[in-house]
Write an enzyme that holds these catalytic residues in place. Structure first.
Site, PDB file in Angstrom:
ATOM      1  N   SER A  81      -9.831   1.578   2.447  1.00  0.00           N
ATOM      2  CA  SER A  81     -10.438   0.409   1.270  1.00  0.00           C
ATOM      3  C   SER A  81      -9.360   0.649  -0.031  1.00  0.00           C
ATOM      4  O   SER A  81      -9.484   1.654  -0.494  1.00  0.00           O
ATOM      5  CB  SER A  81     -12.047   0.812   0.819  1.00  0.00           C
ATOM      6  OG  SER A  81     -12.452  -0.121  -0.313  1.00  0.00           O
ATOM      7  N   ASN A  82      -8.900  -0.627  -0.332  1.00  0.00           N
ATOM      8  CA  ASN A  82      -8.196  -0.668  -1.536  1.00  0.00           C
ATOM      9  C   ASN A  82      -9.067  -0.611  -2.825  1.00  0.00           C
ATOM     10  O   ASN A  82      -8.203  -0.067  -3.842  1.00  0.00           O
ATOM     11  CB  ASN A  82      -7.463  -2.297  -1.484  1.00  0.00           C
ATOM     12  CG  ASN A  82      -6.453  -2.098  -0.626  1.00  0.00           C
ATOM     13  OD1 ASN A  82      -5.375  -1.483  -0.572  1.00  0.00           O
ATOM     14  ND2 ASN A  82      -6.759  -3.135   0.682  1.00  0.00           N
ATOM     15  N   SER A  90       0.746  -1.087   0.029  1.00  0.00           N
ATOM     16  CA  SER A  90       0.191  -0.045   0.093  1.00  0.00           C
ATOM     17  C   SER A  90       0.880   1.273  -0.197  1.00  0.00           C
ATOM     18  O   SER A  90       0.132   2.319  -0.184  1.00  0.00           O
ATOM     19  CB  SER A  90      -0.910  -0.004   1.177  1.00  0.00           C
ATOM     20  OG  SER A  90      -1.872  -1.090   0.897  1.00  0.00           O
TER      21      SER A  90
END
Length: 381
Positions: A198-199, A87
Site C-alpha cells: 500500500s503506497n 517505489s
C-alpha cells in the site's frame, strides 16, 4: 506525442539498431552477455523504447544501454541519464526512519497516532481491533498496517491511470488529501495480521519523519543518505514537473486497453501524486551505490539493518522487510532491493546480501515489466 504502437514498431527497429551501436560499457560485455541479450529482447519483443543497466561486481562496473531515449530525435540512452524511480523511493524513506529509531528519536513500535494524532488513525485502528491493535511505524514500513492503497481509489484511477492522464498530470496533491482517500475505505485486515502493498503506508511514513524531525522527509533523505553517499544524480522534486540534468523521454500507453494503444510522452508530470511513496529521480549509478551501501552497513547500524531484513511472505518468490524486498530467483540466488514504477518509467535495483554483485536497470516505458527479467538474467547466467 501520440503514436500508435504499430507505427512505432518500424521506428523502434531502426532506433534499436542505432542504440546497439551507440551503447557503451566501462567493462567488456563478457560476464553480462545474457543481461545484454535480455535488454535487446525487451526492446524487440515488448517495444520498450530503451533500457539502461549498470552492474558492479568483482570484475568492475559495466554499463549497458539499448534502444532510444527519444523517439523524435533517435538519441540513444546514455549511462548518466536520470529517470523517475517510483517505489524505489521507499527504501530511502525506510532508511531515514530506521536511523531515527537507532538515534532514539522514535520507536518502530510507536503507534502512528502518537506522531500523527490529527490523521485520526486511532479511530481507524479501533475499528479493526481496539487500541491494542493501533497501527505502528513498523507496520507502515512493512505493509502490514491493513490500510488500503490510495492509488486504488476509483476516482483517482479513472483520472490518473487512464487516457485522461494528460489533463491532470500537472495537478498538485498533498499527502493528507491522498491519505484521506485511503482512510475513507474499509481496512483490508487487522493491523499486523496480513500483508498488502500500500503506497498509503509510505505517505504516512513521510509524515512521521516530518513530525519527528521538524523537517520534510526530502530534507532528511538529502541530509542522511544523498549527501553522505554523494548521490549527485538523485533528487526529490516535490512538485517540480521536470527531470533535472541529463535525461531522455519517458513514455506511457496510459493503461489504455487493447493490443495497440497509443504511446505518449509523459516526461513532464507533477510527482506529488506519489510523494514519499514514489517521487524520487535517480540514475543507475546512484542506485547501485545506494543498495550496496544498505547491504554493506554504511547507512544503518547492525540492529536496524537486521530489522530492515526481517521479512514476511509477499508472494511465491518474494518476501518483504521494512522497505526492502528479498527475492529468490529461479536459479536459487537471493537478492535484496526494490522495484519502482511510475508513469513512463520502470526501474529495479538489487544486490547480493554481501553487496558484491549489484544491478540497477531502467526502462523508459511503463508497459513492460521486463525489469524483473533483467535481474533474473544477470544473476542466473
Amino acid at each position: 506525442m501520440h503514436l500508435p504502437r504499430r507505427l512505432l514498431s518500424g521506428l523502434i527497429s531502426t532506433v534499436t539498431a542505432f542504440g546497439l551501436m551507440a551503447s557503451s560499457s566501462t567493462a567488456a560485455d563478457l560476464g553480462h552477455t545474457r543481461t545484454r541479450a535480455a535488454m535487446e529482447a525487451l526492446v524487440a519483443r515488448d517495444d520498450a523504447p530503451g533500457v539502461l543497466a549498470q552492474v558492479a561486481d568483482g570484475a568492475g562496473v559495466w554499463n549497458g544501454s539499448v534502444g532510444t531515449a527519444d523517439y523524435a530525435t533517435g538519441r540513444p540512452r546514455e549511462a548518466g541519464d536520470r529517470f523517475r524511480i517510483g517505489s524505489l523511493t521507499k527504501p530511502f524513506v525506510a532508511t531515514v526512519l530506521l536511523q531515527l529509531e537507532a538515534e532514539g528519536t522514535l520507536g518502530l513500535d510507536d503507534p502512528v497516532g502518537r506522531w500523527l494524532p490529527d490523521v485520526r488513525l486511532g479511530r481507524y485502528g479501533a475499528a479493526v481491533g481496539g487500541p491494542e491493535r493501533a497501527i505502528t511505524v513498523r507496520q507502515l514500513l512493512g505493509h502490514t498496517s491493513g490500510i488500503p492503497d490510495y492509488t486504488a481509489d476509483p476516482a483517482l484511477r479513472a483520472a490518473y491511470f487512464s487516457p485522461r492522464f494528460p489533463d491532470v498530470r500537472m495537478r498538485t496533491h498533498s499527502a493528507r488529501e491522498l491519505v484521506r482517500r485511503a482512510l475513507s475505505r474499509p481496512p483490508l485486515f487487522r493491523p499486523g495480521t496480513g500483508w498488502s502493498y500500500s503506497n498509503t503506508n509510505y505517505l504516512l511514513a513521510g509524515m512521521v519523519i516530518e513530525r519527528a524531525t521538524g523537517h520534510s522527509y526530502a530534507t532528511e533523505i538529502e541530509r542522511r543518505v544523498l549527501r553522505p553517499l554523494k548521490l549527485r544524480d538523485t533528487s526529490l522534486p516535490g512538485t517540480s514537473t521536470r527531470i533535472p540534468g541529463p535525461h531522455g523521454k519517458e513514455y506511457s500507453t496510459l493503461f489504455a486497453p487493447g493490443a495497440d494503444p497509443p504511446v505518449r510522452d509523459v516526461t513532464a508530470l507533477n510527482p506529488s501524486l506519489a510523494g514519499a511513496s514514489g517521487e524520487m529521480i535517480s540514475s543507475t549509478g546512484d542506485l547501485v551505490r545506494f543498495v550496496r551501501a544498505l547491504a554493506t552497513g554504511r547507512l544503518l547500524p547492525p540492529r536496524e539493518a537486521a530489522r530492515m531484513r526481517t521479512t514476511r511472505r509477499a508472494d511465491a518468490t518474494e518476501r518483504y522487510g521494512l522497505g526492502l524486498t528479498e527475492r529468490t530467483l529461479s536459479c536459487g540466488v537471493t537478492v535484496w532491493g526494490h522495484d519502482g514504477t511510475i508513469h513512463g518509467s520502470s526501474t529495479a535495483a538489487y544486490t547480493t546480501p554481501d553487496g558484491t554483485h549489484t544491478i540497477a536497470v531502467n526502462l523508459n516505458g511503463d508497459w513492460s515489466d521486463g525489469a524483473r527479467d533483467l535481474v533474473e538474467a544477470e544473476y542466473c547466467d
